[in-house]
Scaffold this motif. Structure first.
Motif, short mmCIF file in Angstrom:
data_model
loop_
_atom_site.label_atom_id
_atom_site.label_comp_id
_atom_site.label_asym_id
_atom_site.label_seq_id
_atom_site.Cartn_x
_atom_site.Cartn_y
_atom_site.Cartn_z
N VAL A 42 -65.41 -49.51 -17.82
CA VAL A 42 -66.35 -49.10 -16.61
C VAL A 42 -66.51 -50.41 -15.95
O VAL A 42 -66.67 -50.22 -14.76
CB VAL A 42 -67.74 -48.91 -17.83
CG1 VAL A 42 -68.92 -48.99 -16.61
CG2 VAL A 42 -67.73 -47.68 -18.37
N GLN A 43 -66.41 -51.71 -16.31
CA GLN A 43 -66.29 -52.90 -15.76
C GLN A 43 -65.21 -52.89 -14.59
O GLN A 43 -65.19 -53.15 -13.50
CB GLN A 43 -66.22 -54.24 -16.50
CG GLN A 43 -67.51 -54.46 -17.36
CD GLN A 43 -68.58 -55.16 -16.39
OE1 GLN A 43 -69.56 -54.27 -16.21
NE2 GLN A 43 -68.54 -56.27 -16.30
N ASP A 44 -64.28 -52.42 -14.84
CA ASP A 44 -62.84 -52.37 -14.05
C ASP A 44 -63.14 -51.40 -12.91
O ASP A 44 -62.40 -51.67 -11.90
CB ASP A 44 -61.77 -51.95 -14.96
CG ASP A 44 -61.04 -53.05 -15.69
OD1 ASP A 44 -61.49 -54.25 -15.35
OD2 ASP A 44 -60.07 -52.89 -16.84
N LEU A 45 -63.88 -50.22 -13.33
CA LEU A 45 -64.17 -49.36 -12.14
C LEU A 45 -65.35 -49.82 -11.45
O LEU A 45 -65.88 -48.92 -10.67
CB LEU A 45 -64.48 -47.92 -12.73
CG LEU A 45 -63.22 -47.40 -13.64
CD1 LEU A 45 -63.54 -46.30 -14.28
CD2 LEU A 45 -62.11 -47.05 -12.68
N GLU A 46 -65.86 -51.08 -11.44
CA GLU A 46 -66.85 -51.49 -10.86
C GLU A 46 -68.17 -50.90 -11.24
O GLU A 46 -69.38 -50.70 -10.48
CB GLU A 46 -66.67 -51.54 -9.15
CG GLU A 46 -65.54 -52.32 -8.73
CD GLU A 46 -65.22 -52.41 -7.56
OE1 GLU A 46 -65.93 -51.76 -6.48
OE2 GLU A 46 -64.05 -52.84 -7.14
N GLY A 47 -68.62 -50.58 -12.36
CA GLY A 47 -69.56 -49.92 -12.74
C GLY A 47 -70.23 -50.79 -13.76
O GLY A 47 -69.85 -51.83 -14.04
N ARG A 48 -71.30 -50.14 -14.60
CA ARG A 48 -72.00 -50.86 -15.84
C ARG A 48 -72.16 -49.82 -16.71
O ARG A 48 -72.51 -48.80 -16.36
CB ARG A 48 -73.01 -51.71 -15.10
CG ARG A 48 -74.27 -51.02 -14.40
CD ARG A 48 -75.13 -51.66 -14.10
NE ARG A 48 -76.29 -51.02 -13.19
CZ ARG A 48 -77.36 -50.40 -13.60
NH1 ARG A 48 -77.70 -50.54 -14.97
NH2 ARG A 48 -78.12 -49.81 -12.74
N ILE A 49 -72.37 -50.27 -17.83
CA ILE A 49 -72.70 -49.44 -19.06
C ILE A 49 -73.93 -50.26 -20.02
O ILE A 49 -73.55 -51.46 -19.96
CB ILE A 49 -71.37 -48.94 -19.92
CG1 ILE A 49 -71.94 -48.10 -21.23
CG2 ILE A 49 -71.25 -50.54 -20.37
CD1 ILE A 49 -70.78 -47.71 -21.83
N SER A 50 -74.85 -49.43 -20.47
CA SER A 50 -75.90 -50.00 -21.03
C SER A 50 -76.33 -48.94 -22.23
O SER A 50 -75.99 -47.90 -22.19
CB SER A 50 -77.21 -50.50 -20.09
OG SER A 50 -77.58 -49.07 -19.64
N ALA A 51 -76.90 -49.71 -23.14
CA ALA A 51 -77.59 -48.85 -24.48
C ALA A 51 -78.84 -49.40 -24.82
O ALA A 51 -79.24 -50.40 -24.32
CB ALA A 51 -76.47 -48.98 -25.48
N SER A 52 -79.66 -48.26 -24.93
CA SER A 52 -81.23 -48.52 -25.29
C SER A 52 -81.50 -47.44 -26.33
O SER A 52 -80.79 -46.41 -26.62
CB SER A 52 -81.84 -48.41 -23.93
OG SER A 52 -81.96 -47.16 -23.62
N ASN A 53 -82.75 -47.44 -26.63
CA ASN A 53 -83.49 -46.38 -27.47
C ASN A 53 -84.07 -45.52 -26.54
O ASN A 53 -84.78 -45.95 -25.47
CB ASN A 53 -84.38 -47.13 -28.46
CG ASN A 53 -83.62 -47.74 -29.55
OD1 ASN A 53 -82.63 -47.21 -30.23
ND2 ASN A 53 -83.90 -49.13 -29.75
#
Length: 95
Positions: A59-70
């Protein structure tokens, strides 16, 4: 009963994919280390702890971001944001 929900929407210049489940959610400790290489909540020998770390890198390589939460109703919620690719815009940038 286990449930999985998937939501896809456009948010400005980004696409957002949200994947949630109906499980117990994620503890603060797990949230803190979730994307670390070799971090796993599984028993020794049952997992390498690389899946989310590799996903994070992609995801970082695709210039994006990923996150996790409840999630608001419980369970884990993963959000992936990626820039929207517009091939028509690219063809106009070439000249």
């Amino acid at each position: 009963e286990r449930r999985l929900s998937i939501r896809v929407e456009q948010r400005g210049e980004q696409g957002c994919i949200q994947i949630g489940d109906s499980g117990a959610g994620l503890s603060e400790e797990v949230l803190e280390h979730l994307f670390d290489p070799f971090f796993t909540t599984k028993e020794v020998g049952d997992g390498l702890g690389l899946g989310l770390s590799i996903s994070y890198g992609i995801v970082q390589d695709l210039e994006g971001r990923i996150s996790a939460s409840n999630g608001p109703a419980g369970g884990a919620l993963f959000s992936i944001y990626l820039p929207i690719y517009n091939p028509q815009q690219d063809s106009h940038d070439d000249g």
